[in-house]
Every structure is written in structure tokens, then in C-alpha cells.
Design a protein around this motif. Structure first.
Motif, PDB file in Angstrom:
ATOM      1  N   ALA A 256       0.832  -1.204   0.000  1.00  0.00           N
ATOM      2  CA  ALA A 256       0.000   0.000   0.000  1.00  0.00           C
ATOM      3  C   ALA A 256       0.865   1.253   0.000  1.00  0.00           C
ATOM      4  N   ASN A 257       0.360   2.293  -0.661  1.00  0.00           N
ATOM      5  CA  ASN A 257       1.011   3.598  -0.644  1.00  0.00           C
ATOM      6  C   ASN A 257       0.617   4.375   0.612  1.00  0.00           C
ATOM      7  N   ASN A 258       1.286   5.510   0.801  1.00  0.00           N
ATOM      8  CA  ASN A 258       1.025   6.383   1.955  1.00  0.00           C
ATOM      9  C   ASN A 258       1.075   5.601   3.261  1.00  0.00           C
ATOM     10  N   SER A 259       2.109   4.746   3.385  1.00  0.00           N
ATOM     11  CA  SER A 259       2.244   3.927   4.587  1.00  0.00           C
ATOM     12  C   SER A 259       2.923   4.729   5.688  1.00  0.00           C
ATOM     13  N   ARG A 260       2.338   4.665   6.867  1.00  0.00           N
ATOM     14  CA  ARG A 260       2.862   5.419   8.010  1.00  0.00           C
ATOM     15  C   ARG A 260       2.853   4.523   9.239  1.00  0.00           C
ATOM     16  N   PHE A 261       3.712   4.903  10.200  1.00  0.00           N
ATOM     17  CA  PHE A 261       3.793   4.108  11.418  1.00  0.00           C
ATOM     18  C   PHE A 261       2.502   4.199  12.215  1.00  0.00           C
ATOM     19  N   ALA A 318       4.454   8.901  11.779  1.00  0.00           N
ATOM     20  CA  ALA A 318       5.673   9.293  11.074  1.00  0.00           C
ATOM     21  C   ALA A 318       5.953   8.288   9.975  1.00  0.00           C
ATOM     22  N   THR A 319       6.908   8.615   9.109  1.00  0.00           N
ATOM     23  CA  THR A 319       7.304   7.703   8.043  1.00  0.00           C
ATOM     24  C   THR A 319       8.764   7.936   7.694  1.00  0.00           C
ATOM     25  N   LEU A 320       9.430   6.840   7.310  1.00  0.00           N
ATOM     26  CA  LEU A 320      10.814   6.911   6.842  1.00  0.00           C
ATOM     27  C   LEU A 320      10.951   6.323   5.438  1.00  0.00           C
ATOM     28  N   VAL A 321       9.820   6.063   4.805  1.00  0.00           N
ATOM     29  CA  VAL A 321       9.864   5.363   3.520  1.00  0.00           C
ATOM     30  C   VAL A 321      10.691   6.135   2.498  1.00  0.00           C
ATOM     31  N   ASP A 322      10.544   7.446   2.459  1.00  0.00           N
ATOM     32  CA  ASP A 322      11.277   8.228   1.470  1.00  0.00           C
ATOM     33  C   ASP A 322      12.789   8.140   1.658  1.00  0.00           C
ATOM     34  N   GLU A 323      13.238   7.730   2.861  1.00  0.00           N
ATOM     35  CA  GLU A 323      14.666   7.734   3.162  1.00  0.00           C
ATOM     36  C   GLU A 323      15.370   6.438   2.784  1.00  0.00           C
ATOM     37  N   GLY A 324      14.640   5.456   2.270  1.00  0.00           N
ATOM     38  CA  GLY A 324      15.290   4.206   1.886  1.00  0.00           C
ATOM     39  C   GLY A 324      16.392   4.434   0.868  1.00  0.00           C
ATOM     40  N   ASN A 325      17.535   3.778   1.072  1.00  0.00           N
ATOM     41  CA  ASN A 325      18.706   4.016   0.229  1.00  0.00           C
ATOM     42  C   ASN A 325      18.580   3.373  -1.146  1.00  0.00           C
TER      43      ASN A 325
END
Length: 940
Positions: A256-261, A318-325
Motif C-alpha cells: 500500500a502507498n502512503n504507509s505510516r507508522f 511518522a514515516t521513513l519510507v522516502d529515506e530508503g537508500n
């Protein structure tokens, strides 16, 4: 290990299709064999996979020559090997405690430890404590060719050559100067990569002394977040489906998109169960929770949909998905110096020294509390509104989840240093006999520094803050209760130095608290390898069909690994990593013999027939003796057609890490099958000194067609089958939990649950000789060179079809053909991979176009078998177009350029469920995007 230097090569019928090469030639009549092959008629050659040169080997070998390497415009070995379908280059991109940035070669998808890496036929020592080899250490400036044996070769080269061998051949006879400068960057204006390499060779003392030096430098600034890509900015993650039951037709997992903790924010949020209750007492809207805003203000927390233990869709988390390397930052420096001196016409002394340093920088997620920490009702920082609501609800404590951005993003700074000295003598005597004796001393070091780690006990003590009745100020409860602790009560000063921590509200943690609980952990290891070898080869007699060729040799090898870590790691005080010191060492003694017997040459029923056999006995200090062997045949009924086949027994012995490691730990998400809830779980891995060498039976069989009526055309097709018994394997932590839940009680001892809540708190993982691995498939290679419009066109195709790659553990077999959605483990391979290349050389121009195809498959081949795991378990394939061109300004200067992934094809979306998920998790597809390289070469 040193390959035996061969005698002068006798003329062979046709060319050697076992080393199929596609080197562009200058315009002229298309030859029946390549220029390289013609040169081999005049000088000694080395063929990987056998200790005997000068015959057509029955084992398939794929070669990349100098022209292939130049067309790639590569700055790393991973760049060079990425187009070989049988190989998978595994690179840890970060967000993990493994050697980040390392590029490990993996033939057949059987694991990097089952692919033997050689430089000039000699074994390469491990570059990290885990027992793998980072191919970044190889000096690109001096590589003259790469030979890849796609079948077992333990009888020739010893342990680890189960899946095959990758041999990097260096140009030690270079004369003059080679200089290469290049620069690359992606279409997104990142991954900037300057690189320079230089090599110089000179002959002195009437050319009896030859000196070679080389160095190269490369820096890829990498470290790009996937949120910078159109395909990676939708916050996609793998979620557990809270609506799932075994019978309601709902999938167990969701992409799913827009996944958040679900229960983490920058300022803290009450975990859902208690949060809903306290929110009701506070008068918040129904269905909301409680979170802490700026300054600790108490505000509603809005939940999204698909609410699971870690993720939900939408909401205030919060989310960290955008920070994946996408890639880490890598800087590499290598240096090489070599010497060859002819002591006499029959004896040559040689020595070379290789130095390499690879620095890698990568980030992890900030320290976080996925499962939450406990706050009592007398906490000094607890907002009064929540305290009152707790009293009304009749609870004395709450659980708060938080992303601690104040801690800063954790950083991994890794450094690999390699020092490799080789020296010896080689010579000849009699009628074509060759000998050599050599020593190889390797001293490799590995360092991993983790910045902004967190000491778990100090975090817990600081959070438990109360009001000091004497001052009215916050104080740690432990310090208030015990202001003068004894050394036994407080051996590390955690209580004496305790600083209260305010967790309520983003930015609420002050610098004094950070200095108290935050710090730097480190791991340092040293890998030592000493190899002493002697080899002899020649022709003891002739048969009616030609010379019998024979090789014999012996070797002594010592392998040692020692690992140290900071004091807090040794005591397991950090939140993550906590490498445990260990030291292990073993010795290996071995001897081998190999023979080639020609049975027919130029007779009516056979243009050529050779039999090849080899045997090696290896005595391991810890696990005893083992015998490996190989038998093979090469048969040409007519010059245009050759059949080849090899059957071998191969081995891989456990390395020091698998034997001696002590209780290293990582934290990652584990789904509890009892609840279908994903939670961050501690995993403790350790070694097993009872391991014994694993054994593999390998069969390869193929045919090579090179028609005399169509010069320049060659084609080969080979079948392979590898079956490994007593495979050394570490069952994935999730599999341990799943197997236990399925009633396989032998795994339940590794699953530790909290007695009160029954939540999984720890998983214990050790390697053992319990698995069986199997793989089979077909390799196809086709090349054709011909004259066209005054130039030469070279066509080449490489393809790999995987029929099976399976593991069998405790009687249960899983086949991973087509598993392309997950990074290993488990091992998975696309069913098809192929590369097509066309290169045209005319005048000063060389132009090339390539097409790479990676088949699709399934997110996980084990899904949707007995349960509905995903609605759509399919992953589409991808095709990539590459272009390269070069132009010679004169005989000394050449300019070149290359474009990879010309059409900027996005990878398929295959996310995982960790805190910083990788949206495109598969290792097979390009994540970088269109990439451009320009450069120049100078040859003087």
C-alpha cells in the motif's frame, strides 16, 4: 592459488569454444578464431577451472576480454560483472548491520560463499568477518580479462568453488602507460562518480626485469534516498492486513502507498490500545488516539486504514519510507606493484603487492521505539491532562512509541583494507615441464563504526524521570533512590551520570540527555590468510592421439579471523549491532592431481577426443579429511562440432565466522503467525563449531557449434545441475517462527516469548548442516563477427534459464525459481536473464548497443500456495537498453561515452516491511535510473 603455467600449446582443431570471447577487431577479413586465440598459439595460457592448459577444457567458461571491459566504461568490478546472467552481484545498500556497500559475486544464486574468487588464479582472502569478499578491492586499472567458470571446480582450486569460479586476470606484462579518466552521473543529477586509473609497465636489464605499477581511485557520492525517484516517493510499504483470517478471503499482506507508522511520531504517541482509552477520557473524537505536539501539548492522533502493528495507510504516523537508500557512498583506492625477473632462461622470480582501501558511508533510521517505552503516572514530564486521564481510567502507566529524530540519523562508516603479498619462483625443464612454488600473505582488516547509537539501559533510566522533592526539578528515579550507588550497583556509571529525558513533543530531548545515552559503537576485525603452494605440470608420455598432460601440486593454507568491538558492544548495551568479540583459526593441507588423456585425433570417427580427470584430498584441521574429484570429456566428431561434459564432487568448508561468531544481534520486523502482527524483534546469531564441509555433486553437459562454412560464428548451449548436501545454512528468523508455528518443534527453542504477553521477544539463530540445495538450468552463448560496410560487426548473446533453485530443510522443499521480489535470504532467481550486444568498429569509431532483460516472476514463490498472502503476487520483468561509443583522436588518445538504462526504466515495486523500507527491494532491477559516463583513455 596459482594456476600451473602451461607448456607450449600444440595446434588444436578449430578454436577453443570453452573461452568464448567477442572482442571487436580492426577491419579486415573475419578470422576463424579471435586475435586472442591466435596469440595463445604463441604463448602460455591459463584456463580457469583446470590446472592444465593447452587443451580444450570440458568445463564451460565465460570470458570478458579487454574490449568488453572498455565498452562497459566501468569503475568497479560490480559494473563489469553485472551483465553476466549467471552472476548476481549482491550489494548491501544500507539500513542493515551487514558489511554495507560490499559487492559480492554470487554464481547461480547459491550464495556468495559458494563462489570462489581468484586474482591471477590465486585465492582471495576474506575482506570482512562474515567470510565474504568485496569485489571493490580488485584493481580495475590492470584487469586484462575475467574468466567465469560456471560449474564446480573444487578438485582444481579447493573449497568454495561449488557454484564456480571468478578469476580476474591482471596485465603483468604491460609496457608503457595507460591512463583512464571518467565521470558519471545519473539523469537525476546524483550518484556523481569521478574515477581515474593509471598503470605503467617497463622492461629493464635487456627486458629480463619487468616492473608494473598501477593505481585507481573512484568516488561515488551515492547515498541517495529513494524518495528522489518518481517510483519511490509514494511511501509504499508491505503491511500486515488486520482484516485477514484464514477463511474470509482477505489477503494476509498488503502492498500500500502512503504507509505510516501506527504508533510512532516525532513527538511520541500512545500505543493504540491504551491511546484509544485515554483519548476518550480526554474528550477527543471517537476512534482517535493521543499524540504529543510541540512543547508536549496533548492532541488527537488520527488513525488511517489497514491498521497493523507497525504500519497503517494514511493517518498521523511518522514515516521513513522516502529515506530508503538506493546506493551507499563509496570511495575506493587501490594500488599494485609487481616484479618479474628472469634469473635464467629457465627460472623466473616474481612478486607483487596489492593494496586496496574501500570506504563506505551509509545511514540507518534514527533510534526509534516501535514497540514503545513505559511511562509511569508520576513521570516529571508527563502532561497533567494525561496524568488526570490515566487516573480516571485506573491505569498507572502508559506505553509511548516515538521516532527520536533528535538522535540524528544513525550512520555506518565502514572501511576495508586489503594487503596482499605474493612471491615465488616459476620455471621449466626438460621437454615442456613447468613448475612453480609460491607464497601468498594476506592481511585484511575491516572496521565498522556506528554513529549516534543508543545505550539501551541509559535510555530506560533517563526516561524514568520523577520530580526531586528537594529541588522541584526532574531527576532520574534510580538516582533519587540511590544517590551514591556502589560500583557493583552501577558498574558503568549509568545511575551516577543519569540525565532525565523528556520524550513529550518533537525536539524535546535536550543536548545533555543526548550526551548521556547516545554514542558510537564500533567493530574491528582482521582476516589473515597464508597460502604456500607448489605445482608441477607437463607431459610424461604420448598416446597414439597426442601428449598426455599431467599436473600435480600441494598446498598449505591458514585462515584466521579475529574480531574486537567497543566495551559496550561486548556487554550488549547498545540498542542495535552489539558485535561480540571472537577469534578463530584453522589450517588446511591439500594435494591434487589432474590428467588429460587424448584418445583420438584426426580419425574417421573423431576429430578430437580428450578425457580429463582430477582428484584432490583436503585435510581440514577442525573437520577432518574430504576428497573432491572431477571427470570430464571433450569430443569433436567433426571440427565444427564439439560435445563436452563434466561430473564433479565439490565442497565448501565452514568459515571462521560460521564456526566461531558469538551472539551478534540485529533488530528487524517479524510477523507473529499467531496474531499476524509485525513487531521489531531482537535476533541473536552465533556460530557452530560442529559444522562440517558441505558436499555438492555437479553435472555440466553441452555442445559447441562453430561452422567452418560461416567463419566468425560460434554458439554453445550447456546444461548444469548442482546438488548440495549438508548445506551450511542459517534459517531465516521469520522461517524459524513460521516452522515452530507449523508444529515443527525443533525450531521452537529458537523462539523466545514474553511469559505474560506471549509476544516474541527474541529469536536465536545458528548455522547448521541440515539443508539441501539444488539448482539446474541451461546457459546459452552465441557470437558472430563479420565484415560490414568496411568495418566489423560483433554480435553476442548470453542467456541463462533457471529450471530449479530449491532448498530442502527438515523434509520441506521450497523452489525459488521466479522469486524476484525479495532480497536474499531466501535465495531466488529469475527464470530467464539474457543480454544481447552489438558492437561495430570502423576506422577510429567503435559503436555499441546492448539490451539486458531480467524476467519477472513472483514477489515470493511461497505465497498464495496454502493461504492468500497477496492479492497480486506477480512481479513484471524489465528490459534495459545501453549505448556506448568511442573515438580515437590518434594512436594514443581515445574518447568514450556510455549510457546505461537509456530509457530510464523504473524498477518494479517490491517493498519490504522494515522501519525504513526499500520500495524496490529486488536486487535484480536497476534502481539508479539512466546513467551517463564520459571519459578518455591515453595509451603511451
Amino acid at each position: 592459488m596459482d594456476a600451473v603455467a602451461p607448456a607450449r600449446r600444440e595446434p588444436q582443431p578449430a578454436a577453443r569454444p570453452s573461452r568464448t570471447e567477442a572482442e571487436p577487431q580492426e577491419p579486415g577479413p573475419a578470422p576463424a578464431a579471435s586475435a586472442d586465440e591466435a596469440a595463445e598459439e604463441q604463448q602460455a595460457i591459463t584456463v580457469t577451472g583446470t590446472r592444465i592448459s593447452g587443451f580444450t577444457a570440458p568445463t564451460p567458461v565465460t570470458s570478458l576480454n579487454q574490449a568488453d571491459l572498455q565498452a562497459k566504461a566501468a569503475s568497479t568490478v560490480a559494473d563489469l560483472l553485472d551483465d553476466v546472467p549467471q552472476l548476481r552481484i549482491n550489494q548491501n545498500i544500507g539500513k542493515s548491520s551487514e558489511p554495507v556497500g560490499a559487492s559480492n559475486a554470487d554464481l547461480r544464486g547459491l550464495g556468495t560463499q559458494r563462489t570462489l574468487l581468484l586474482i591471477d588464479g590465486r585465492r582471495v582472502a576474506f575482506t570482512d568477518p562474515a567470510g565474504t569478499i568485496d569485489t571493490n578491492i580488485v584493481p580495475v586499472a590492470l584487469i586484462s580479462s575475467i574468466e567465469i567458470v560456471t560449474g564446480g571446480a573444487s578438485a582444481a582450486y579447493g573449497s568454495d568453488a561449488v557454484a564456480g569460479v571468478v578469476n580476474f586476470m591482471l596485465d603483468k606484462n604491460l609496457k608503457g602507460l595507460k591512463l583512464d579518466l571518467s565521470y558519471g552521473e545519473s539523469v537525476y543529477d546524483d550518484h556523481h562518480r569521478p574515477a581515474i586509473s593509471a598503470a605503467y609497465g617497463i622492461g629493464l636489464l635487456d627486458d629480463r626485469l619487468h616492473l608494473t605499477v598501477a593505481a585507481d581511485y573512484m568516488h561515488n557520492d551515492g547515498q541517495t534516498a529513494q524518495g528522489t525517484r518518481p517510483w519511490g516517493d509514494d511511501k509504499t510499504a508491505l503491511l500486515t492486513n488486520p482484516a485477514y483470517t484464514a477463511t474470509n478471503g482477505q489477503p494476509r499482506l498488503l502492498i500500500a502507498n502512503n504507509s505510516r507508522f501506527t504508533q510512532m511520531t516525532a513527538g511520541g504517541v500512545l500505543t493504540r490500545a491504551i491511546g484509544l482509552q485515554i483519548a476518550q477520557r480526554l474528550g477527543f473524537p471517537a476512534g482517535t488516539g493521543v499524540q504529543f505536539g510541540p512543547g508536549g501539548t496533548v492532541i488527537p492522533f488520527n488513525y488511517g486504514t489497514n491498521i497493523g502493528g507497525t504500519y497503517m495507510t494514511g493517518g498521523d504516523g511518522a514515516t521513513l519510507v522516502d529515506e530508503g537508500n538506493i546506493l551507499p557512498e563509496i570511495e575506493r583506492i587501490t594500488g599494485y606493484a609487481g616484479m618479474r625477473y628472469e634469473l635464467s632462461d629457465k627460472v623466473t622470480m616474481f612478486a607483487d603487492f596489492l593494496y586496496s582501501r574501500v570506504n563506505v558511508l551509509s545511514d540507518l533510521s534514527p533510534n526509534r521505539d516501535d514497540a514503545g517505552f513505559t511511562v509511569r503516572n508520576d513521570n516529571a514530564y508527563l502532561p497533567s491532562a494525561v496524568r488526570i486521564a490515566m487516573a480516571a481510567q485506573g491505569v498507572s502507566s502508559i506505553t509511548v512509541g516515538r521516532m527520536n529524530f533528535e538522535d540524528q540519523t544513525s550512520l555506518f562508516d565502514n572501511a576495508t583494507d586489503v594487503k596482499r603479498l605474493t612471491f615465488g619462483l616459476e620455471g621449466s625443464f626438460g621437454n615442456g615441464w613447468r613448475w612453480d612454488v609460491s607464497a601468498q600473505i594476506s592481511r585484511n582488516s575491516y572496521e565498522s563504526i556506528s554513529y549516534y547509537n543508543r545505550i539501551a539501559n541509559r535510555w530506560t533510566l533517563g526516561l524514568d524521570a520523577v520530580t526531586n522533592p528537594a529541588t522541584g526539578q526532574p531527576i532520574c528515579r534510580a538516582l533519587l533512590n540511590n544517590p551514591n550507588p556502589t560500583a557493583a550497583q552501577d558498574p558503568y556509571g549509568d545511575i551516577r551520570n543519569c540525565v532525565p529525558i523528556n520524550p513529550f513533543g518533537a525536539g524535546s530531548i535536550n543536548q545533555a540527555a543526548l550526551n548521556y545515552y547516545r554514542g558510537t559503537s564500533w567493530t574491528r576485525s582482521r582476516q589473515e590468510q597464508d597460502v604456500f603452494a607448489a605445482n608441477l605440470s607437463g607431459s610424461p608420455f604420448r598416446t597414439w592421439a597426442g601428449d598426455v598432460k599431467f599436473a600435480v601440486g600441494a598446498e598449505y593454507r591458514r585462515e584466521k579471523t579475529s574480531l574486537t568491538s567497543d566495551a559496550d558492544s561486548a556487554l550488549r548495551r547498545w540498542r542495535s549491532i552489539n558485535s561480540q568479540p571472537f577469534a578463530g583459526e584453522f589450517t588446511v593441507k591439500e594435494g591434487y592431481a589432474e590428467v588429460v588423456v587424448p584418445l583420438a585425433n584426426g580419425v574417421a570417427w573423431a576429430d578430437n577426443l580428450d578425457l580429463n580427470g582430477a582428484i584432490r584430498y583436503t585435510d581440514y584441521e577442525l573437520s577432518g579429511g574430504v576428497t573432491t574429484w572431477k571427470v570430464g570429456a571433450s569430443y569433436s566428431p567433426v571440427p565444427d562440432l564439439r560435445f563436452r561434459a563434466t561430473l564433479s564432487r565439490d565442497i565448501r568448508a565452514p568459515n571462521n565466522y560460521e564456526l566461531f561468531q558469538r551472539g551478534n544481534q540485529v533488530i528487524s520486523a517479524i510477523v507473529d503467525p499467531r496474531t499476524n502482527i509485525s513487531r521489531p524483534t531482537l535476533q541473536i546469531t552465533s556460530g557452530n563449531t560442529a559444522l562440517v564441509p558441505e558436499r555438492a555433486d555437479t553435472l555440466t553437459a553441452g555442445v559447441i557449434f562453430q561452422p567452418g562454412f560461416l567463419p566468425g560464428l560460434r554458439a554453445s548451449i550447456d546444461y548444469y545441475r548442482i546438488a548440495i548436501k549438508q548445506a551450511i545454512s542459517t534459517i531465516a528468523p521469520q522461517s524459524i517462527v513460521d516452522y515452530c508455528n507449523q508444529g515443527r518443534t525443533e525450531f521452537c527453542s529458537g523462539v523466545v516469548r514474553d511469559p505474560a504477553t506471549q509476544n516474541i521477544t527474541q529469536i536465536n539463530v545458528i548455522p547448521f548442516n541440515a539443508d539441501s540445495l539444488k539448482t539446474s538450468g541451461v546457459d546459452v552463448e552465441l557470437q558472430y563477427r563479420f565484415q560490414l560496410f568496411g568495418g566489423q560487426l560483433s554480435l553476442r548473446g548470453l542467456a541463462n534459464y533457471v529450471a530449479e533453485i530449491s532448498t530442502t530443510s527438515n523434509g520441506i522443499t521450497n523452489d525459488f525459481v521466479g522469486l524476484v521480489g525479495l532480497a536474499p535470504p531466501p535465495v531466488g532467481l529469475p527464470e530467464w536473464r539474457f543480454n544481447l550486444d552489438a558492437n561495430y568498429a570502423v576506422g577510429p569509431w567503435k559503436l555499441g548497443v546492448g539490451y539486458r532483460y531480467v524476467d519477472g516472476g513472483k514477489f515470493d514463490t511461497r505465497f498464495n500456495i496454502t493461504t492468500l498472502d497477496l492479492i497480486d503476487n506477480t512481479v513484471p520483468g524489465r528490459g534495459y537498453v545501453d549505448l556506448n561509443a568511442s573515438y580515437k583522436l590518434n594512436s594514443a588518445v581515445e574518447l568514450y561515452g556510455r549510457v546505461e538504462n537509456l530509457f530510464n526504466v523504473d524498477p518494479p515495486i517490491t517493498p519490504n516491511s522494515i522501519a525504513t523500507p526499500t520500495v524496490a527491494n529486488s536486487p535484480f532491477y536497476d534502481r539508479r535510473g539512466a546513467y551517463f559516463v564520459i571519459g578518455g583513455r591515453i595509451r603511451l
